[in-house]
Design a protein around this motif. Structure first.
Motif, short mmCIF file in Angstrom:
data_model
loop_
_atom_site.label_atom_id
_atom_site.label_comp_id
_atom_site.label_asym_id
_atom_site.label_seq_id
_atom_site.Cartn_x
_atom_site.Cartn_y
_atom_site.Cartn_z
N ASN A 171 105.08 -34.46 4.40
CA ASN A 171 106.43 -34.09 4.81
C ASN A 171 106.64 -32.66 4.34
O ASN A 171 106.33 -32.33 3.21
CB ASN A 171 107.45 -35.03 4.14
CG ASN A 171 108.85 -34.73 4.55
OD1 ASN A 171 109.18 -34.77 5.72
ND2 ASN A 171 109.70 -34.44 3.59
N ASN A 221 110.58 -41.79 1.79
CA ASN A 221 109.15 -41.50 1.72
C ASN A 221 108.69 -41.74 0.29
O ASN A 221 109.49 -41.71 -0.65
CB ASN A 221 108.86 -40.06 2.13
CG ASN A 221 109.03 -39.84 3.62
OD1 ASN A 221 109.16 -40.79 4.40
ND2 ASN A 221 109.04 -38.59 4.03
N ASP A 252 111.51 -41.03 6.18
CA ASP A 252 110.74 -41.62 7.26
C ASP A 252 109.99 -42.88 6.83
O ASP A 252 109.18 -43.41 7.59
CB ASP A 252 109.72 -40.60 7.80
CG ASP A 252 110.40 -39.33 8.28
OD1 ASP A 252 111.35 -39.43 9.07
OD2 ASP A 252 109.98 -38.24 7.84
N ALA A 253 110.22 -43.35 5.60
CA ALA A 253 109.56 -44.54 5.07
C ALA A 253 108.04 -44.45 5.18
O ALA A 253 107.37 -45.42 5.47
CB ALA A 253 110.09 -45.80 5.74
N LYS A 254 107.51 -43.24 4.93
CA LYS A 254 106.06 -43.08 5.06
C LYS A 254 105.44 -42.62 3.75
O LYS A 254 106.12 -42.10 2.87
CB LYS A 254 105.73 -42.09 6.18
CG LYS A 254 106.17 -40.66 5.90
CD LYS A 254 105.84 -39.75 7.08
CE LYS A 254 106.26 -38.32 6.79
NZ LYS A 254 105.99 -37.42 7.90
N ASP A 255 104.13 -42.83 3.66
CA ASP A 255 103.36 -42.39 2.51
C ASP A 255 103.00 -40.93 2.74
O ASP A 255 102.15 -40.61 3.57
CB ASP A 255 102.09 -43.24 2.38
CG ASP A 255 101.26 -42.90 1.16
OD1 ASP A 255 101.47 -41.82 0.56
OD2 ASP A 255 100.39 -43.72 0.81
N VAL A 256 103.66 -40.04 2.01
CA VAL A 256 103.44 -38.61 2.22
C VAL A 256 102.14 -38.11 1.57
O VAL A 256 101.79 -36.95 1.73
CB VAL A 256 104.66 -37.76 1.80
CG1 VAL A 256 105.82 -38.02 2.75
CG2 VAL A 256 105.07 -38.03 0.36
N LYS A 298 104.15 -45.75 -5.96
CA LYS A 298 105.06 -45.06 -5.04
C LYS A 298 105.36 -43.62 -5.47
O LYS A 298 105.93 -42.86 -4.69
CB LYS A 298 106.38 -45.83 -4.92
CG LYS A 298 106.23 -47.25 -4.44
CD LYS A 298 105.68 -47.32 -3.04
CE LYS A 298 105.60 -48.76 -2.57
NZ LYS A 298 105.04 -48.90 -1.26
N GLU A 315 100.47 -38.70 5.16
CA GLU A 315 101.12 -37.94 6.23
C GLU A 315 102.18 -37.04 5.61
O GLU A 315 103.30 -37.47 5.35
CB GLU A 315 101.76 -38.90 7.23
CG GLU A 315 102.27 -38.25 8.47
CD GLU A 315 102.88 -39.26 9.42
OE1 GLU A 315 103.65 -38.81 10.30
OE2 GLU A 315 102.64 -40.47 9.30
#
Length: 150
Positions: A15, A51, A6-10, A126, A13
């Motif tokens: 996962n 992610n 989802d190209a998000k910072d887990v 990352k 947010e």
């Protein structure tokens, strides 16, 4: 565990599944969360879909253009953290087969500690390791660990 696509910072947010749920006092220590890397050096090292998280994604592994089997006895290039996670599982299995005296906790730590760290381009932020799994370095570290036990 695949970090997700989802190209998000887990870290911000989550996962799911995750190594630490709200009801836990401590994170699961036997779970690795894997992001997908590319073969491109620079800012594009993290696959655009992967992610990431400095606290929750342990390490990256190749996850772009992975030649794989698909239904109907065919092959194609696939991408995703679901391609990267098996890279790390396969590396762990290979290390265990060559170094059966090492327990999986040791192998897990060696995979993380021997990852190739990239200091530029924001890559260290990352993942926990700031790196990409490096099987050659892991083999050398396993050899050293076995010799130190003897």
């Amino acid at each position: 565990h695949a970090a997700g696509n989802d190209a998000k910072d887990v870290d911000v947010e989550p996962n799911f599944p995750t190594s630490r749920f709200d009801f836990q006092d401590e994170s699961f220590s036997n779970l690795l969360t894997i992001g997908a890397s590319t073969r491109t050096k620079g800012e594009a090292m993290v696959a655009e879909f992967s992610n990431f998280g400095a606290e929750t994604v342990d390490v990256f592994a190749p996850g772009l253009e992975i030649y794989n089997t698909v239904p109907q006895s065919a092959y194609m290039n696939l991408q995703g953290t679901s391609m990267a996670a098996p890279m790390v599982a396969g590396a762990a299995a290979m290390l265990k087969s060559y170094f059966p005296s090492l327990d999986m906790w040791t192998i897990k730590n060696i995979l993380l500690e021997s990852a190739t760290v990239y200091t530029g381009f924001g890559f260290p932020s990352k993942s926990v390791t700031g790196g990409i799994v490096n099987l050659k370095s892991a083999v050398k570290a396993c050899e050293k660990a076995v010799k130190s036990r003897n």
